[in-house]
Design an enzyme around this catalytic site. Structure first.
Site, PDB file in Angstrom:
ATOM      1  N   ASP A  85      60.964 -51.842  21.621  1.00 15.79           N
ATOM      2  CA  ASP A  85      62.312 -51.560  21.570  1.00 15.79           C
ATOM      3  C   ASP A  85      62.724 -50.826  20.309  1.00 15.79           C
ATOM      4  O   ASP A  85      62.675 -51.235  19.447  1.00 15.79           O
ATOM      5  CB  ASP A  85      62.979 -53.083  21.538  1.00 15.79           C
ATOM      6  CG  ASP A  85      64.533 -52.972  21.505  1.00 15.79           C
ATOM      7  OD1 ASP A  85      65.063 -51.761  21.915  1.00 15.79           O
ATOM      8  OD2 ASP A  85      65.328 -53.938  21.415  1.00 15.79           O
ATOM      9  N   GLU A  91      71.924 -48.933  16.464  1.00 13.61           N
ATOM     10  CA  GLU A  91      72.022 -49.587  17.716  1.00 13.61           C
ATOM     11  C   GLU A  91      71.918 -50.909  17.818  1.00 13.61           C
ATOM     12  O   GLU A  91      72.576 -51.742  18.378  1.00 13.61           O
ATOM     13  CB  GLU A  91      70.936 -49.079  18.933  1.00 13.61           C
ATOM     14  CG  GLU A  91      71.312 -49.408  20.565  1.00 13.61           C
ATOM     15  CD  GLU A  91      70.767 -51.076  20.674  1.00 13.61           C
ATOM     16  OE1 GLU A  91      71.412 -51.551  21.872  1.00 13.61           O
ATOM     17  OE2 GLU A  91      69.867 -51.386  20.137  1.00 13.61           O
ATOM     18  N   GLU A  92      70.959 -51.402  16.778  1.00  7.51           N
ATOM     19  CA  GLU A  92      70.721 -52.828  16.770  1.00  7.51           C
ATOM     20  C   GLU A  92      71.957 -53.539  15.927  1.00  7.51           C
ATOM     21  O   GLU A  92      71.761 -54.762  15.981  1.00  7.51           O
ATOM     22  CB  GLU A  92      69.457 -53.109  16.100  1.00  7.51           C
ATOM     23  CG  GLU A  92      68.207 -52.582  17.157  1.00  7.51           C
ATOM     24  CD  GLU A  92      67.970 -53.305  18.282  1.00  7.51           C
ATOM     25  OE1 GLU A  92      68.673 -54.345  18.679  1.00  7.51           O
ATOM     26  OE2 GLU A  92      66.902 -53.152  18.888  1.00  7.51           O
TER      27      GLU A  92
END
Ligand SMILES: *[C@@H]1O[C@H](CO)[C@@H](O)[C@H](O)[C@H]1NC(C)=O
Ligand SMILES: *[C@@H]1O[C@H](CO)[C@@H](O)[C@H](O)[C@H]1NC(C)=O
Ligand SMILES: [Zn+2]
Length: 417
Positions: A137, A171-172
Site C-alpha cells: 500500500d 492519501e493516508e
C-alpha cells in the site's frame, strides 16, 4: 536536492516556490522538468523499480525524498514530469507525468506515494515474498502501473498521448494531495486508481465519518462522587449509545452494514479520583445514507443518552464536545465494467471521493496488487506473482480505457498471502 538538473520553473509567481514567505495557494505552484528528450528510455525492471520506491521511507508528511526519486526516475526515462506543490514546510508535492505531448491524456493512472507509520525496511525473501512498509500500500500499485504502461508503450500497443500518471501525497491522512490535484484541471475520460484490491476490480467502497468526543467532568474525591461529574461515565454512556445505534442502522444491499469503531478511549487520572476529562476517537464506515444523516443520528443518540447527567440549564455540549473531522463522505460507487476481472466491495477509504469528476461519464476504476488485510500491519508483504499479475491487470485496464482491444493475458491471481 530540490530541483533536478534540468528543472525550470513555470508560472508567473514561480520564484515564490522557493520563498517561504509566500501566502498564495500552494497548489498553484508547478515545477516542471524541461524535457526535450523526444525518445523514451523505459525501464522494465519491475522488482528493481518496486525496491527503489519501497526502500525510501515516505510516511505521510515526509514524502519529499520519494517524490524526488519518482520525479528523477520518470524524467530519466523520458517522461515529461511536473511537481505540484501541496505544502511547503515540509515540502510535499504530487508528481504528474506523461510520455507523449499530452499532459492531459484520456487515461489517467494514479495512486499515492505516502504510507502509514512506522517504517519497516524493504526485504526480498527467498520464498518470493517482498516485505516492508508500502510494499503493498501503495508502492506495489505505483510500480506495477508504470511497468505496465512502459510495456504497452514499448510494444506500440498504446500511443504516448493516451496515458498520463498522477502520484499524490497525503492519501493516508485525509487526502490533501488528491484534493490539490483538482487544481490541475485534468479531464481524462478514465481514471485508474491503484490500491490493494487482491487483483480484483472494486465496485465500491463505504463512506466515512469520524469524530472525537471530549467529555468535560468535574474532579472530586471518589468517596464523594456527587460533588463532581465523572467524565468517564459521560463518555462510556455516549459510547454505549453509539454501540446500540450501530445495531439499528439500515443494511444496504450493495454495501452491507454500517460499522462504528470505537478506536481510542482514554480518561481520568487515578482509581480514587472522579475523572475530570475523557476522550474517545470514533470512525464510522457508512454503508447507507450520507455523512450528514450519520452526523445527525450520532449526535441525537449521544445527546439523548447523556441527558441524564445534565444539571438545570445545562446543554449536552456543556459536558461533551463532538468534534467532527471534516464532512466525511457517502458510500462511493466505482465502475467495474471491464471484462475479465472479478469484482468485490472494499471496506476501506480511498482518494476517489477527493478527486471531483471533471467530465460527464468519467470512468473510475480501483485495482491493485496485494491485500488490504496486511497493508497497514507490521507484516505488510506481497508475493512476486501478485506484483507481476498486476502488471497484466493494469495493461488490460489501460488498453480498455484507451479503447484498444486487449491481447494481454493477465494470468490467474495467486492469493498466497
Ligand atoms: C534502482 O536504483 C539503483 C541504484 O540507484 C539503480 O542502479 C537502478 O537502475 C534502479 N532501478 C530502477 C528500475 O529504478
Ligand atoms: C435528525 O434526527 C432526528 C431524530 O432521528 C430527526 O427527528 C430529524 O429530522 C433529523 N434531522 C435531519 C436534518 O436529518
Ligand atoms: Zn493506500
Amino acid at each position: 536536492m530540490f530541483l533536478s538538473r534540468t528543472a525550470i520553473l513555470i508560472g508567473a509567481y514561480a520564484f515564490n516556490v522557493l520563498a517561504s514567505s509566500n501566502t498564495r495557494e500552494p497548489s498553484q505552484d508547478v515545477l516542471r522538468d524541461d524535457v526535450t528528450h523526444g525518445h523514451l528510455d523505459l525501464t522494465h525492471d519491475l522488482f528493481g523499480f518496486h525496491k527503489n520506491l519501497t526502500q525510501i521511507e515516505s510516511i505521510s508528511g515526509n514524502e519529499e525524498a520519494v517524490g524526488n526519486w519518482l520525479f528523477e526516475s520518470l524524467s530519466s526515462q523520458g517522461y515529461n514530469v511536473e511537481k505540484q506543490i501541496v505544502a511547503k514546510d515540509p515540502l510535499r508535492f504530487n508528481v504528474l507525468a506523461w510520455p507523449g505531448s499530452k499532459r492531459d491524456a484520456k487515461v489517467l493512472v494514479s495512486s499515492h506515494i505516502d504510507t502509514v507509520p512506522p517504517f519497516y525496511d524493504y526485504k526480498h525473501h527467498n520464498d518470493k515474498t517482498i516485505s516492508g512498509r508500502g510494499s503493498v500500500d501503495a508502492k506495489a500499485s505505483v510500480a506495477a502501473q508504470i511497468i505496465a504502461a512502459n510495456s504497452l508503450l514499448q510494444d506500440n500497443e498504446i500511443n504516448p498521448d493516451d496515458v498520463s500518471f498522477l502520484y499524490v501525497v497525503g492519501e493516508e491522512v485525509g487526502g490533501d494531495g488528491m484534493r490539490a490535484a483538482n487544481d490541475l484541471n485534468l479531464k481524462p475520460s478514465t481514471i485508474i486508481f491503484g490500491e490493494p484490491t487482491e487483483g480484483k476490480l472494486a465496485s465500491g467502497h463505504k463512506g466515512m465519518l469520524s469524530f472525537k468526543l471530549h467529555a468535560k467532568g468535574k474532579a472530586a474525591h471518589s468517596g464523594y462522587p456527587w460533588l463532581g461529574l465523572s467524565a468517564n461515565e459521560v463518555i462510556v454512556t455516549a459510547l454505549a449509545a453509539l454501540m446500540e445505534l450501530g445495531q439499528n442502522l439500515p443494511v444496504d444491499e450493495k454495501f452491507g452494514v454500517t460499522t462504528i469503531n470505537l478506536g481510542k478511549i482514554q480518561g481520568g487520572v487515578a482509581h480514587n479520583v472522579v475523572a475530570e476529562s475523557a476522550e474517545a476517537l470514533v470512525a464510522i464506515r457508512i454503508a447507507q445514507g450520507t455523512p450528514a444523516f450519520m452526523r445527525n443520528e450520532t449526535t441525537t443518540a449521544i445527546n439523548t443518552a447523556i441527558s441524564k447527567f445534565l444539571k438545570k440549564d445545562q446543554q449536552p455540549a456543556d459536558i461533551l464536545d463532538i468534534e467532527f473531522s471534516g464532512e466525511g463522505y457517502s458510500p462511493v460507487d466505482i465502475d467495474a465494467d471491464v471484462p475479465g476481472f472479478d469484482t468485490f466491495i472494499v471496506n476501506y477509504g480511498t482518494d476517489i471521493p477527493n478527486l471531483k469528476k471533471s467530465v460527464d461519464g468519467q470512468k473510475r476504476y480501483l485495482y491493485g496488487p496485494g491485500t488490504i488485510l496486511v497493508a497497514h500491519s507490521d507484516h505488510e508483504a506481497i508475493t512476486e506473482d501478485q506484483l507481476q499479475d498486476a502488471v497484466g491487470g493494469y495493461k488490460k485496464l489501460i488498453l480498455h480505457a484507451a479503447g484498444k482491444t486487449s491481447t494481454v493475458d493477465t494470468g490467474t491471481f495467486k492469493d498466497s498471502l
